[in-house]
Design a protein around this motif. Structure first.
Motif, PDB file in Angstrom:
ATOM      1  N   UNK A 185       0.919  38.416  73.760  1.00 46.18           N
ATOM      2  CA  UNK A 185       1.805  38.144  74.886  1.00 46.18           C
ATOM      3  C   UNK A 185       2.271  36.704  74.833  1.00 46.18           C
ATOM      4  N   UNK A 186       3.327  36.445  75.565  1.00 43.91           N
ATOM      5  CA  UNK A 186       3.999  35.144  75.442  1.00 43.91           C
ATOM      6  C   UNK A 186       3.059  33.984  75.726  1.00 43.91           C
TER       7      UNK A 186
ATOM      8  N   UNK B 101      -1.078  38.739  79.651  1.00 41.59           N
ATOM      9  CA  UNK B 101       0.236  39.315  79.924  1.00 41.59           C
ATOM     10  C   UNK B 101       0.774  38.909  81.290  1.00 41.59           C
ATOM     11  N   UNK B 102       2.090  38.669  81.351  1.00 42.29           N
ATOM     12  CA  UNK B 102       2.750  38.434  82.626  1.00 42.29           C
ATOM     13  C   UNK B 102       3.073  39.806  83.226  1.00 42.29           C
TER      14      UNK B 102
ATOM     15  N   UNK C 270       6.099  32.674  84.299  1.00 44.48           N
ATOM     16  CA  UNK C 270       5.392  31.667  83.510  1.00 44.48           C
ATOM     17  C   UNK C 270       4.072  31.316  84.185  1.00 44.48           C
ATOM     18  N   UNK C 271       2.943  31.545  83.520  1.00 42.33           N
ATOM     19  CA  UNK C 271       1.659  31.244  84.166  1.00 42.33           C
ATOM     20  C   UNK C 271       1.426  29.760  84.375  1.00 42.33           C
TER      21      UNK C 271
ATOM     22  N   UNK D 187      -3.690  45.719  83.171  1.00 42.03           N
ATOM     23  CA  UNK D 187      -3.130  46.435  84.308  1.00 42.03           C
ATOM     24  C   UNK D 187      -3.308  45.665  85.597  1.00 42.03           C
ATOM     25  N   UNK D 188      -3.834  44.455  85.485  1.00 43.55           N
ATOM     26  CA  UNK D 188      -4.131  43.764  86.717  1.00 43.55           C
ATOM     27  C   UNK D 188      -3.173  42.625  87.022  1.00 43.55           C
ATOM     28  N   UNK D 189      -2.491  42.149  86.039  1.00 46.19           N
ATOM     29  CA  UNK D 189      -1.525  41.110  86.348  1.00 46.19           C
ATOM     30  C   UNK D 189      -2.173  39.790  86.706  1.00 46.19           C
ATOM     31  N   UNK D 190      -1.338  38.835  86.939  1.00 42.47           N
ATOM     32  CA  UNK D 190      -1.852  37.472  87.098  1.00 42.47           C
ATOM     33  C   UNK D 190      -2.674  37.304  88.376  1.00 42.47           C
TER      34      UNK D 190
END
Lengths: 217, 278, 929
Positions: free
Chosen positions: A113-114, A118-119, C85-86, C6-9
């Motif tokens: 992932x970027x 993953x975002x 963007x994290x 599957x949980x996302x940030x």
């Protein structure tokens, strides 16, 4: 019989990579995988130098070396010319990748992932079926099939057209039915001088490059 | 990472793929010489098992490289056009016949297995030749080079092992010599046929490996064979060295071929675009 | 690969009801605009699936009106990653380490919005109590928005807050003046209402482009138009030291020596004036529509009618000198005359009167250009004389002097030739000469502001803002009025209103909302160290707002600039991610970014770069997804700040007057806000939308926010004929102020007097630029001299270091986007310094070797990228990198020339601009990076 072809007018391309980026959006490819990309090519010696920008990707050849070598029949060719990969059959041997003279095929062994994790957008689009198997440009076959089912014309109606063609900001890329003499691509090829990449290998690519208009008769 | 337009090295097949050609070729060559060398009984069994083990090791190595190892059986779906499928069929036949030969100690079965091993070695060469993306592979001369080196490596391995027990038979040594010469000639033909198409770094790598192949893998073993012919007291050690050299140089060549010389063609334009006016 | 997929940030499954996106959990395509760089705005759609933005695509509904087919460039495709963007700052933050500096960890801790805004509001209230200006007279509050004005299209109603506040110093530049088309901005607006200049690409057949890298910087519309033009057969000659993307796509590349473009252009003019038949020029245009016939006296000023003081020309019909606006003249352009006149110089002083001898300006021009032959230029430019001669003749051959064309029923002159200039050519020393020469080349063939020719795009200094034609008003001497800052004794003032002193030092910068950024913006930074004599001591601002701007990366002498910034007592940074500038912030505020916030802007008409539309109207930027984390819409932030600083009424009043882009009241409609109420962003923008709708339909329709969200944009026709200024000048009986710059000459003299009267002599070099007919000067020599000042010699620093645009990155926070980096790496030069392969061989440098690029004072390291398409004496560092704090970008290992270029007065021209160019040495680097 419909035969899809892509035409790139090299006089127009500025190497901006908008098609590269839009393909990644439409097909949710992981980092490093560029089913469509544009080369930056320099020829000559200072000061007689030329530089050109060349969109490349799967050429959907008439005689695809990848299909010949594929041991699992994952790689096939449709009657309309599109070379497809059945991700469920593919064993990920990469034979097709070394057989392709256009380096059009990619295999990502591990989910990447970027930014590491993953975002949300990447989560949405993540497809485990495409891990560790061969992947490549599909001429956005899903858009073509869905579009033609609705009566739309690929290459003319954006909804039915490959993302790269839609996104191109110089109108370099055109897509259409080369068996139809009145199609956009047929007309472009009739009016202009063109070549195909590595033609001497006899692969019969369906990706044409325009470089000049034809001399008036 | 961004690649091209200048040729760059393929990153799809690494040492694991190379080992398939390395072990597989040597194993097949070993089966060929063993089955027709007049061996029998346990000696024949041992050589058959060793040959099959090598082929098996090569296939296991490549099994570790494919993306979906649990689907490996799918490799057999395209005998119509894929040399990789055909290779898998040939390997199947080698194992079936070879195991039977070993079980029963049968020379005829061993020879049948050896013939399928020849097919196997031929398929491996054709696998490479069909890889249109790699100029250094896609010439017919490579298939022959791959084939002759398989036979040479097998012969060299056989001779080397044999010297541990006794001086090998003259027939075997004659075969070994012919194989060495055939391989040398195959290299020369091959090198000529890629001179114009392979990228410069690929040719550089090939030349380094080819030099070793000729000097240490052809001339030296032939010289050692001659020495062994005329100096009986050093014959076994000379032959051992000759066999090992023939084997090792073939292996290093295949390693380089797959992992150092496998540059693609890159991209080039036969016409540059006309921008506006000439 | 873990369950996190599957949980996302946030750790919650994406489609769970409690997930933040669930509120907007819907699918579809939402229209918005992209104005990340000045080549926009452009329109796009974003696909949303279950509340998650996934894909960007063109807005094909706009292809009938958008001159780029409704498409967006590669940068817009980074907007999805930009949202997710994290590395984003997603809560307000407060600094805990009082020490500021590159090596001081700020110790940012998350705080609530309430605390953040209250902290800022308290500081602002304190400033209001002390006084809006400090002891030196400078505004205590400063703001930096970078981006050539584009951040305004993302900051919601914040401009209304600033207007409500009062004086704000927006002159702390992040590169304005030195990294923009500065000289072109000012002289362009003066001569033809051209803040930036564009060829009339759809109709041009021959274009000389001196360093204008339009295929990288022209945006969607520029690139679209030029692709069509070259397929049509337009020949573009790219005159540039390296084979840029634009040079690659041109018919011819002329590898000119850096900073010698003025000599090149002068040589072309010489050919037109001295080597071709006079009749081949557009004599009618020169005589009737320029000041070419105006007589110039012995002191260099116009000869004027003794009674009316109007400039005189010689009328062949009447065989007498008459005021320029006498009807039915046949002005002379070819010889000297004697007449009864008065010559008036600086400060209205009469220098001569009576029977005076004068020459038409055109005659003076011809004499002035005499020495500048192609043979003279060849050695300077390193371009063969024959090439320059051929290009000049091709230009003339293509000009079609005398031809006309019909545009929307109007008959206009048709001159399908143009000259465009790029950055580093149209700024810094030589910028004046280049812009003047370019405008003159167009003028000589009558190709200024007519179909096919050289056009202005918009206005930022003349009013009304953005309306070129409407901004034309008669001024003195038959020219357009220009809002010069005063230089007369009565009105000139050494008390500048902001720290960069533009009003005092740069008459051409005018005094509008944009002028602050058009003064010498590097002055603010330089004067903080040492204010030159005569100006009030330049002080630190009490409060500094920063948004979409990173001067610590994008300006010059970045090391020193960072150190200066660290002295600012209170910095509020609207932060996308941590970066090199918000390193010194006291408060970080996460504003809702491009796909998360709400705003309506004007589109169409004619705008910067190549945006010429046959429509004009508005486009909406709507929240495509819910804002991530605690990010908040700028409009809401502005409203809250206004409320807490007691400025709500003024703020709302400002919005009512049009600070959000459209006045909320017009003929037959009124959506004004109640000044006393604090409105939500939806309420405010609904009112703006309705007003925009009413404006577009002359009051017949008043569509609100919902309609605009659905449709995305709306337009009405904009006349193609309105792309050209020529008809407006003709209609008002005005002339182009070409070739002789009498007004500038006078202003320069007056400014000089004012400065000297105040014992200010540090601007004398710049004063010398105020010449009516500028001669060539050794511009490259200026940079060699600057080397000496740095302690080095020209021989030891033989390379010209340049920079060029990367379409993929510039502008915005794109350096933090993985997608952008990935695709940009396909274009040569993004991973090192481009140098000539032959030069590299001489120096023993192989492709990929680490090299050190140095001035006498500083050095940077980069990987060598060997190419053929660059002069042997030139190096190229694309873009502006060298990040050390911005996540992702800080690992690029790409340097910037910005740390090598000093901020100096010596390299600043009269308009206050500099050029991105520096002399350096290059050698293989020793040791590890």
């Amino acid at each position: 019989m419909t035969r899809w072809a892509m035409v790139a007018d090299l006089r127009r391309c500025v190497g901006c990579q908008t098609c590269t980026a839009s393909c990644k959006h439409a097909n949710a490819t992981p980092p490093g995988v560029q089913w469509r990309r544009v080369l930056d090519l320099e020829v000559g010696e200072y000061p007689a130098v030329k530089r050109a920008f060349v969109p490349v990707g799967c050429m959907h050849c008439d005689d695809p070396p990848c299909m010949e070598v594929c041991p699992s029949t994952a790689t096939r060719k449709r009657p309309d010319g599109i070379v497809t990969i059945d991700y469920d059959l593919c064993i990920g041997c990469s034979y097709c990748a070394v057989a392709c003279p256009y380096q059009a095929r990619y295999k990502t062994d591990r989910a990447s992932f970027a930014y590491g994790e993953p975002t949300p957008a990447e989560e949405q689009r993540f497809d485990a079926k495409r891990l560790a198997v061969a992947t490549k440009c599909t001429f956005c076959v899903d858009r073509i099939d869905a579009g033609t089912a609705k009566g739309l014309t690929p290459g003319i109606d954006p909804e039915a057209t490959p993302a790269c063609v839609n996104a191109c900001i110089t109108q370099t890329m055109s897509f259409g039915d080369i068996e139809d003499p009145h199609s956009n691509v047929s007309q472009l090829l009739a009016e202009n001088q063109h070549f195909r990449m590595h033609e001497e290998l006899g692969t019969g690519p369906r990706f044409y490059y325009i470089w000049d208009k034809k001399e008036e008769a | 990472m961004s690649y091209g337009p200048k040729p760059w090295h393929q990153s799809n097949w690494d040492f694991r793929a190379a080992l398939n050609f390395i072990f597989g070729g040597a194993g097949a060559g070993l089966l060929v010489v063993a089955a027709f060398s007049g061996l029998a009984g346990d000696a024949l069994r041992a050589e058959m098992l060793l040959g099959m083990a090598l082929i098996g090791a090569g296939l296991i190595s490549v099994w570790f490289e494919i993306g979906r190892p649990l689907r490996a059986i799918n490799v057999g779906f395209n005998p119509f056009t894929s040399w990789m499928t055909r290779e898998s069929f040939a390997a199947g036949a080698v194992f079936a016949l070879g195991l039977a030969a070993a079980w029963l100690g049968s020379q005829p079965l061993a020879q049948a297995a050896a013939l399928t091993a020849l097919v196997f070695a031929y398929c491996q060469g054709r696998i490479l030749q069909a890889a249109k993306g790699i100029p250094a592979w896609r010439v017919p001369a490579l298939a022959w080079l791959n084939f002759t080196t398989a036979l040479t490596e097998g012969a060299g391995l056989f001779v080397a092992l044999a010297t541990l027990f006794d001086t090998p038979a003259k027939g075997v040594l004659a075969y070994f010599s012919l194989a060495l010469i055939a391989r040398g000639l195959a290299w020369s033909t091959y090198r000529g046929s890629v001179a114009k198409s392979a990228a410069r770094p690929a040719l550089a790598a090939l030349d380094r490996a080819g030099k070793i192949l000729i000097q240490f893998g052809t001339i030296a073993p032939l010289a050692l064979l001659l020495l062994g012919l005329f100096a009986a007291d050093v014959a076994r050690i000379a032959l051992l060295l000759a066999g090992v050299a023939a084997l090792a140089t073939g292996w290093q060549f295949k390693f380089v071929l797959i992992t150092r010389a496998a540059y693609n063609q890159g991209f080039a334009l036969p016409h540059l675009p006309v921008r506006g006016t000439r | 690969m873990s369950a996190s997929l599957t949980k996302g940030v946030t750790g919650t499954a994406v489609n769970a009801p409690e997930h933040p996106y669930a509120a907007l959990a819907s699918s579809g395509k939402r229209a918005t605009y992209c104005y990340q760089c000045v080549a926009g705005p452009d329109l796009l759609k974003v696909k949303v699936t279950d509340g998650v933005a996934t894909e960007v695509e063109p807005n094909f509904a706009a292809r009938g009106v958008h001159p780029g087919g409704g498409k967006v460039c590669v940068k817009a495709y980074g907007l999805v990653q930009k949202t997710y963007n994290p590395n984003r700052v997603l809560t307000p933050m407060r600094r805990t380490n009082p020490k500021k500096g590159r090596n001081e960890d700020p110790g940012f801790v998350p705080i609530s919005w309430d605390e953040a805004i209250e902290t800022i509001a308290a500081k602002l209230r304190a400033v209001r109590e002390t006084g809006l200006r400090d002891a030196s007279g400078y505004p205590r509050v400063a703001a930096n928005f970078g981006g050539g004005g584009t951040p305004q299209s993302y900051m919601g109603t914040f401009p209304a807050f600033l207007a409500a506040w009062g004086p704000v110093d927006m002159g702390f530049g992040s590169g304005q003046g030195v990294k923009c088309y500065h000289s072109e901005h000012l002289y362009g607006e003066l001569w033809h209402r051209a803040f930036t200049v564009s060829p009339d690409t759809p109709m041009c057949n021959y274009l000389i482009s001196c360093g204008a890298n339009v295929e990288a910087s022209g945006g969607v519309v520029g690139v679209w138009r030029h692709a069509n033009a070259r397929e049509r057969g337009m020949k573009r000659v790219q005159v540039e030291p390296h084979l840029s993307v634009t040079g690659a796509c041109s018919a011819e590349w002329v590898p000119i020596r850096p900073k010698t473009d003025a000599a090149f252009l002068y040589a072309l003019m010489h050919v037109l004036l001295h080597e071709t038949a006079r009749e081949r020029l557009d004599l009618e245009f020169l005589k009737q529509h320029t000041s070419s016939p105006y007589l110039v006296g012995a002191n260099g000023f116009f000869l004027r009618d003794p009674e009316t003081r109007k400039p005189l020309l010689w009328d062949e019909k009447r065989n007498a000198a008459v005021p320029f606006d006498t009807p039915g003249c046949e002005p002379a352009l070819d010889r000297k005359f004697t007449c009864d006149a008065v010559e008036i110089g600086a400060d209205a002083e009469v220098l001569a009167q009576g029977s005076l001898e004068g020459s038409p300006s055109f005659v003076k021009l011809v004499a002035h250009m005499q020495p500048y032959s192609p043979e003279w230029a060849a050695g300077i430019c390193d371009v063969p004389a024959a090439t320059m001669r051929r290009i000049a003749n091709e230009f003339l051959d293509h000009a079609q002097v005398g031809a006309t064309i019909e545009i929307e029923g109007k008959t206009l002159p048709y001159r399908p030739v143009a000259v465009s200039l790029g950055k580093t050519v149209n700024n810094g020393w030589g910028g004046y000469e280049c812009v003047w020469a370019r405008t003159l080349l167009a003028t000589l063939v009558g190709g200024l502001e007519v179909p096919g020719g050289t056009l202005g795009t918009t206005v930022r200094l003349n009013r009304p803002l953005g309306e070129r034609l409407a901004s034309v008003k008669p001024g003195a001497d038959g020219f357009m009025h220009y809002p010069m800052n005063p230089t007369d004794r009565e009105h000139w003032n050494a008390q500048p209103n902001i720290r960069n002193a533009y009003r005092s030092m740069v008459p051409l910068a005018a005094d509008g909302p944009w002028s602050q950024a058009l003064g010498p913006t590097h002055f603010t930074w330089m004067f903080l160290k040492e204010t030159p004599k005569g100006l009030p001591t330049v002080t630190l601002p009490d409060v500094w707002f920063v948004y979409r701007s990173n001067p610590a990366i994008s300006f010059w002498d970045t090391k020193a600039l960072s150190e200066t910034m660290a002295r600012f007592p209170f910095v509020v940074a609207f932060a996308y991610t941590r970066d090199e500038t918000n390193q010194v912030a006291d408060i970080l505020l996460p504003d809702a970014t491009d796909l998360e916030s709400l705003q309506l802007i004007r589109i169409g008409g004619s705008k910067f770069i190549e945006q010429f539309w046959e429509s004009e109207g508005f486009a909406l930027r709507q929240p495509v997804v819910e804002a991530q984390g605690e990010a908040r819409d700028f409009t809401d932030i502005a409203t809250e700040l206004a409320r807490r600083t007691g400025l709500l009424e003024e703020y709302n009043a400002s919005i009512n007057h049009g600070a959000a882009g459209v006045p909320l009241k017009g003929e037959g409609w009124d959506f004004s806000l109640d000044p006393k109420r604090a409105y939500s962003r939806e309420e405010i923008w609904d009112a703006v939308c309705r007003s925009a709708s009413a404006e577009l339909s002359d009051g017949r329709q008043t569509q609100g926010l919902d309609w605009w969200k659905e449709n995305g944009f709306a337009t009405k026709p904009f006349a193609h004929a309105d792309w050209y200024l020529y008809p407006t000048l003709v209609a008002q009986g005005l002339r182009f102020e070409m070739p002789y710059q009498e007004r500038l000459y006078r202003i320069g003299k007056e400014l000089g007097r004012r400065l000297h009267e105040n014992d200010m002599h540090w601007w004398d070099k710049q004063l010398a630029e105020y010449q009516a007919l500028p001669p060539w000067k050794d511009f490259p020599g200026e940079w060699e001299k600057s080397l000496a000042v740095m302690g080095g010699g020209a021989k030891d620093f033989p390379f010209w270091l340049l920079t060029a645009r990367s379409m993929q990155y510039a502008w915005g926070a794109n350096v933090g986007m993985q997608l952008i980096k990935e695709v940009a790496d396909n274009v040569a030069g993004h991973r090192g310094v481009i140098m000539n392969a032959g030069t590299a061989e001489e120096l023993g440098v192989a492709d990929g070797d680490m090299v050190e690029i140095a001035t006498p004072l500083a050095s940077v390291r980069a990987k060598a990228v060997l190419r053929q398409g660059i002069r042997p004496d030139t190096l190229l560092l694309l873009g502006q990198f060298d990040h050390w704090a911005t996540p992702y970008a800080k690992d690029f290992g790409m340097p910037s020339m910005n740390s090598l270029v000093p901020m100096t007065l010596a390299l600043t021209d009269a308009t206050g601009s500099g050029a991105d160019i520096v002399r350096v040495s290059l050698k293989r680097a020793r040791g590890e990076q």
